[in-house]
Each structure stands twice: as structure tokens, then as C-alpha cells.
Design a protein around this motif. Structure first.
Motif, mmCIF file in Angstrom:
data_model
loop_
_atom_site.group_PDB
_atom_site.id
_atom_site.type_symbol
_atom_site.label_atom_id
_atom_site.label_comp_id
_atom_site.label_asym_id
_atom_site.label_seq_id
_atom_site.Cartn_x
_atom_site.Cartn_y
_atom_site.Cartn_z
ATOM 1 N N VAL A 83 -10.810 21.062 5.143
ATOM 2 C CA VAL A 83 -10.193 19.779 5.520
ATOM 3 C C VAL A 83 -10.499 19.562 7.001
ATOM 4 O O VAL A 83 -10.094 20.379 7.833
ATOM 5 C CB VAL A 83 -8.672 19.799 5.269
ATOM 6 C CG1 VAL A 83 -8.083 18.423 5.556
ATOM 7 C CG2 VAL A 83 -8.357 20.238 3.848
ATOM 8 N N ASP A 84 -11.208 18.492 7.310
ATOM 9 C CA ASP A 84 -11.676 18.294 8.683
ATOM 10 C C ASP A 84 -11.706 16.795 9.005
ATOM 11 O O ASP A 84 -11.885 15.971 8.118
ATOM 12 C CB ASP A 84 -13.091 18.885 8.831
ATOM 13 C CG ASP A 84 -13.401 19.307 10.252
ATOM 14 O OD1 ASP A 84 -13.539 20.530 10.474
ATOM 15 O OD2 ASP A 84 -13.511 18.433 11.145
ATOM 16 N N ASP A 85 -11.529 16.485 10.274
ATOM 17 C CA ASP A 85 -11.505 15.070 10.678
ATOM 18 C C ASP A 85 -12.822 14.630 11.313
ATOM 19 O O ASP A 85 -12.885 13.532 11.864
ATOM 20 C CB ASP A 85 -10.357 14.811 11.667
ATOM 21 C CG ASP A 85 -10.543 15.560 12.969
ATOM 22 O OD1 ASP A 85 -10.952 16.733 12.918
ATOM 23 O OD2 ASP A 85 -10.299 14.976 14.040
ATOM 24 N N ARG A 86 -13.834 15.500 11.265
ATOM 25 C CA ARG A 86 -15.103 15.125 11.880
ATOM 26 C C ARG A 86 -16.230 15.197 10.856
ATOM 27 O O ARG A 86 -16.275 16.098 10.029
ATOM 28 C CB ARG A 86 -15.415 16.058 13.059
ATOM 29 C CG ARG A 86 -14.481 15.923 14.269
ATOM 30 C CD ARG A 86 -14.761 14.654 15.063
ATOM 31 N NE ARG A 86 -16.177 14.502 15.335
ATOM 32 C CZ ARG A 86 -16.848 15.190 16.271
ATOM 33 N NH1 ARG A 86 -16.211 16.040 17.044
ATOM 34 N NH2 ARG A 86 -18.142 15.001 16.439
ATOM 35 N N LEU A 87 -17.130 14.213 10.943
ATOM 36 C CA LEU A 87 -18.268 14.184 10.023
ATOM 37 C C LEU A 87 -19.378 15.123 10.466
ATOM 38 O O LEU A 87 -19.927 15.868 9.658
ATOM 39 C CB LEU A 87 -18.845 12.763 9.961
ATOM 40 C CG LEU A 87 -18.223 11.769 8.996
ATOM 41 C CD1 LEU A 87 -18.920 10.426 9.148
ATOM 42 C CD2 LEU A 87 -18.310 12.262 7.561
ATOM 43 N N LEU A 92 -8.466 24.922 6.916
ATOM 44 C CA LEU A 92 -7.982 23.783 7.693
ATOM 45 C C LEU A 92 -8.558 23.795 9.108
ATOM 46 O O LEU A 92 -8.499 24.824 9.793
ATOM 47 C CB LEU A 92 -6.446 23.822 7.763
ATOM 48 C CG LEU A 92 -5.731 23.879 6.415
ATOM 49 C CD1 LEU A 92 -4.257 24.199 6.615
ATOM 50 C CD2 LEU A 92 -5.891 22.560 5.669
ATOM 51 N N ASP A 93 -9.074 22.652 9.500
ATOM 52 C CA ASP A 93 -9.429 22.448 10.902
ATOM 53 C C ASP A 93 -8.099 22.301 11.666
ATOM 54 O O ASP A 93 -7.052 22.061 11.053
ATOM 55 C CB ASP A 93 -10.276 21.167 10.978
ATOM 56 C CG ASP A 93 -10.583 20.743 12.396
ATOM 57 O OD1 ASP A 93 -10.811 21.632 13.235
ATOM 58 O OD2 ASP A 93 -10.584 19.522 12.666
ATOM 59 N N PHE A 94 -8.111 22.432 12.975
ATOM 60 C CA PHE A 94 -6.854 22.326 13.723
ATOM 61 C C PHE A 94 -6.712 20.960 14.412
ATOM 62 O O PHE A 94 -5.843 20.171 14.051
ATOM 63 C CB PHE A 94 -6.746 23.471 14.754
ATOM 64 C CG PHE A 94 -5.347 23.654 15.263
ATOM 65 C CD1 PHE A 94 -4.521 24.638 14.735
ATOM 66 C CD2 PHE A 94 -4.836 22.828 16.261
ATOM 67 C CE1 PHE A 94 -3.214 24.782 15.183
ATOM 68 C CE2 PHE A 94 -3.536 22.967 16.707
ATOM 69 C CZ PHE A 94 -2.727 23.947 16.175
ATOM 70 N N ASP A 95 -7.603 20.683 15.390
ATOM 71 C CA ASP A 95 -7.471 19.446 16.172
ATOM 72 C C ASP A 95 -7.673 18.215 15.287
ATOM 73 O O ASP A 95 -8.701 18.066 14.638
ATOM 74 C CB ASP A 95 -8.499 19.426 17.313
ATOM 75 C CG ASP A 95 -8.253 20.536 18.319
ATOM 76 O OD1 ASP A 95 -7.350 20.386 19.151
ATOM 77 O OD2 ASP A 95 -8.947 21.569 18.241
ATOM 78 N N GLY A 96 -6.685 17.347 15.278
ATOM 79 C CA GLY A 96 -6.769 16.133 14.474
ATOM 80 C C GLY A 96 -6.197 16.317 13.083
ATOM 81 O O GLY A 96 -5.615 15.404 12.521
HETATM 82 MG MG MG Z 1 -10.864 18.305 14.275
#
Ligand code: MG
Length: 198
Positions: free
Chosen positions: A140-144, A52-56
Motif C-alpha cells: 500500500v503506497d501513495d507514490r506511483l 505498508l508505506d509510512f509517509d502519506g
Molecule cells: Mg509515501
């Protein structure tokens, strides 16, 4: 200098993997949040290790702890995967975040002292720690152009979060910056993919 090198690496790799990134972009539903996906959904895809990514993904940008609505979700993940198969891979491995996971979710490992995403080093470290096939790992990340790109390079599965946690009232400039960045990177990937095939 390090930032410049990382930027050049991102540009070079985003061209190489633009088709994969574009596919991630096109196939991910809008407004996808982490809690929309159950641990079972991941397991049904053959996933054995969750990263897991953290920010976002777990909290809005710069926050130190995950949002409250994810407490139970994280506990369910620990039950489903086992804490030793869950990792946090953030470009900001802050001491307070690491301590939080040690206290509340012992066994979940926070990866630190690796080159930042999109360098695949953090994912490769997790592959070597778990000794699992790369495709059975899910980032799982919110950045491409950071997380998703690192996953493409390391051949790891990726879930792209399209509805990240944000708190504009708390950090308006930073949140607006990252909102613009997420928007621009989607356009950038679409254009690169178009250039690549034409
Ligand atoms: Mg992020």
C-alpha cells in the motif's frame, strides 16, 4: 550520485512498466485512504501479506507515528493477518518509527537496510522472508514512481493511495513539494503510456 542513479533507474523502469502504472492510476478511485479498505477486503483478493508505506499512508510526511484513526485499523490487521505477515516498507526507516512499532505492534517488521523504492529490493526481501507468492503480497503506497513502480518490478500487488495524509500547516514546503510530485507523476505516467502505444 546515489540519488542520480535511482532517478535514472526510475525513468528506465517507469517506461518499461508504464502500462501497468497507467492501469493502477486509471483504476484507483479518487480520495482513497488506507482506512477505507478493511483487512477483509485485502483477504478477499487473496492477499496474505500486507506491506505498508509510512509517509502519506500511515501519517503525514515526516511524522514519527501513525495517525490516531489508524490505531484500531492496525490492530484489526494484526488480528486478521497475524503481525508476522505485516511489514512497513518506507524510504525513511527512522529509528523512532521502528521503536514505535516494536512497542505498540510487536511482530510487525520494519524493513531497513535495503535500497530505496523503486528498487524492488525491500519487496524481494519480504518475499524471501515470508516465502509467499509475490502476488499474495500487497504493498500500500501513495507514490506511483517509487512504491507502485517497485511493486510492478517485483510483481507484487499494489494499492495506490490517492488521498494521502498531509499536514500543510506543519510542513508547508515539503507537503506542497510532494503534492506537486504526486500530480506530476500521474501526468508523466499517462504521457508515457500514450507514447508507448503510439
Ligand atoms: Mg509515501
Amino acid at each position: 550520485m546515489e540519488l542520480f542513479k535511482r532517478l535514472l533507474f526510475s525513468l528506465r523502469m517507469s517506461y518499461r512498466y508504464c502500462q501497468d502504472l497507467n492501469k493502477i492510476c486509471r483504476t484507483t478511485p479518487n480520495n482513497l485512504k488506507l482506512c477505507d479498505i478493511s483487512p477483509k477486503d485485502f483477504q478477499q483478493q487473496g492477499i496474505e501479506v500486507l506491506i505498508l508505506d509510512f509517509d502519506g499512508v500511515l501519517a503525514s510526511h515526516g511524522d514519527l507515528f501513525p495517525v490516531e484513526e489508524l490505531y484500531e485499523w492496525l490492530h484489526n490487521c494484526v488480528k486478521a493477518f497475524g503481525a508476522e505477515q505485516i511489514f512497513i516498507l518506507s524510504n525513511k526507516p527512522l529509528a523512532k518509527r521502528i521503536t514505535y512499532f516494536e512497542q505498540h505492534y510487536p511482530g510487525i517488521r520494519y524493513i531497513k537496510e535495503v535500497k530505496k523504492k523503486p528498487y524492488p529490493d525491500g519487496l524481494q526481501k519480504i518475499i524471501s522472508l515470508t516465502k509467499k507468492p509475490p502476488k499474495s503480497l500487497m504493498l500500500v503506497d501513495d507514490r506511483l514512481l517509487t512504491g507502485s513502480l517497485a511493486a510492478c518490478i517485483a510483481n507484487v500487488s499494489v494499492t495506490y493511495i490517492t488521498k494521502p495524509y498531509t499536514c500543510i500547516s506543519k510542513r508547508p514546503i515539503i507537503e506542497m513539494f510532494f503534492m506537486s510530485l504526486r500530480f506530476l507523476e500521474r501526468w508523466f505516467v499517462t504521457i508515457l503510456a500514450w507514447l508507448y502505444i503510439s
